[in-house]
Design an enzyme around this catalytic site. Structure first.
Site, PDB file in Angstrom:
ATOM      1  CG  ASP A  11      -1.051 -10.412  11.207  1.00  0.00           C
ATOM      2  OD1 ASP A  11      -0.024 -10.645  10.549  1.00  0.00           O
ATOM      3  OD2 ASP A  11      -1.328  -9.293  11.673  1.00  0.00           O
ATOM      4  CG  ASP A  45      -3.815  -8.952   8.991  1.00  0.00           C
ATOM      5  OD1 ASP A  45      -3.446  -7.816   8.686  1.00  0.00           O
ATOM      6  OD2 ASP A  45      -3.460  -9.986   8.365  1.00  0.00           O
ATOM      7  CB  THR A  81      -1.821   7.112  -3.512  1.00  0.00           C
ATOM      8  OG1 THR A  81      -1.282   5.781  -3.482  1.00  0.00           O
ATOM      9  CG2 THR A  81      -0.876   8.036  -4.255  1.00  0.00           C
ATOM     10  NE  ARG A  88      -3.496   0.530   2.959  1.00  0.00           N
ATOM     11  CZ  ARG A  88      -4.566   0.926   3.641  1.00  0.00           C
ATOM     12  NH1 ARG A  88      -4.736   2.189   3.949  1.00  0.00           N
ATOM     13  NH2 ARG A  88      -5.442   0.053   4.036  1.00  0.00           N
TER      14      ARG A  88
HETATM   15  N1  URA Z   1      -7.488  -7.357   5.286  1.00  0.00           N
HETATM   16  C1  URA Z   1      -7.668  -8.215   6.329  1.00  0.00           C
HETATM   17  O1  URA Z   1      -6.914  -9.155   6.499  1.00  0.00           O
HETATM   18  N2  URA Z   1      -8.710  -7.988   7.165  1.00  0.00           N
HETATM   19  C2  URA Z   1      -9.568  -6.965   7.001  1.00  0.00           C
HETATM   20  O2  URA Z   1     -10.499  -6.834   7.773  1.00  0.00           O
HETATM   21  C3  URA Z   1      -9.351  -6.097   5.912  1.00  0.00           C
HETATM   22  C4  URA Z   1      -8.301  -6.319   5.072  1.00  0.00           C
END
Ligand code: URA
Length: 209
Positions: free
Chosen positions: A203, A200, A108, A104
């Site tokens: 993760d 996530d 931007t 990312r």
């Molecule tokens: N990516 C993720 O792993 N979880 C989210 O809630 C949004 C993007």
């Protein structure tokens, strides 16, 4: 939401509940994502073209159906997309797998490609782009854009959970790409996490933080 297909099969929904639960540990999370990916692949491949072939059973000669040999490619978006690849490959073992990595841009906030390795005949394949979470839609949209630039013409997008914002972005940028999802959640929070979501995905798949 005409090009959004939500898989409300009880097995998918049941397993998704465990996937969402914060008390589900890494091993179980990974196994469940793998299982849901297989179940979703079953539904996503529903429209594969069939051809008739003649075979001999132990009793007689007969005409039966086989998948026409359409070439399929999977394109997981690194890294969380990897968690769904093996589940899909269980049903489509001959599929080739390309990989795309995005980061990312802090200025931007848009996704930018840093890595891509694709099958050489990408233009001849029906591609399934895979990312468990369709949040802002930036990664999915940029990935599909990059794939179109190098010749991809036929794509589906597969994810576990989508936010309405991500669906809107993908529909706006790529109305030709159907979206296959196990659940459409409520919204994004201020950190662009899907609510209620699952946290996530990368993760939770890999035990990182
Ligand atoms: N990516 C993720 O792993 N979880 C989210 O809630 C949004 C993007």
């Amino acid at each position: 939401m005409s090009n959004v297909y939500v898989f409300d099969h009880p097995l998918i929904q049941h397993k998704l509940t465990y996937i969402r639960d914060k008390n589900t540990g890494t091993k179980e999370f990974r196994e469940l994502v793998d299982e849901v990916a297989t179940l979703m692949a079953y539904e996503i491949t529903r429209d594969l073209p069939l051809k008739e072939v003649e075979i001999e059973t132990p009793v007689t000669t007969t005409t039966c159906k086989m998948i026409e040999g359409k070439k399929i490619g999977l394109v997981p978006i690194l890294r969380a997309g990897l968690g769904m690849v093996d589940g899909v490959l269980k049903l489509i073992p001959a599929a080739k797998v390309g990989h795309i990595g995005l980061y990312r841009d802090p200025a931007t906030l848009e996704a930018v490609q840093y890595y891509a390795k694709m099958p050489s005949d990408i233009g001849e394949r029906d591609l399934i782009v895979i990312d468990p979470m369709l949040a802002t839609g930036s990664s999915a949209s940029v990935a599909i854009n990059e794939l179109k630039k190098i010749g991809a013409t036929s794509m589906k997008f597969m994810c576990l959970i989508a936010a309405p914002e991500g669906i809107a972005r993908l529909q706006e940028d790529h109305p030709d790409v159907d979206i296959f999802v196990a659940a459409v959640d409520e919204k994004l929070n201020h950190k662009s996490y899907i609510v209620p979501g699952l946290g996530d995905a990368g993760d939770r798949l890999y035990g990182t933080k």
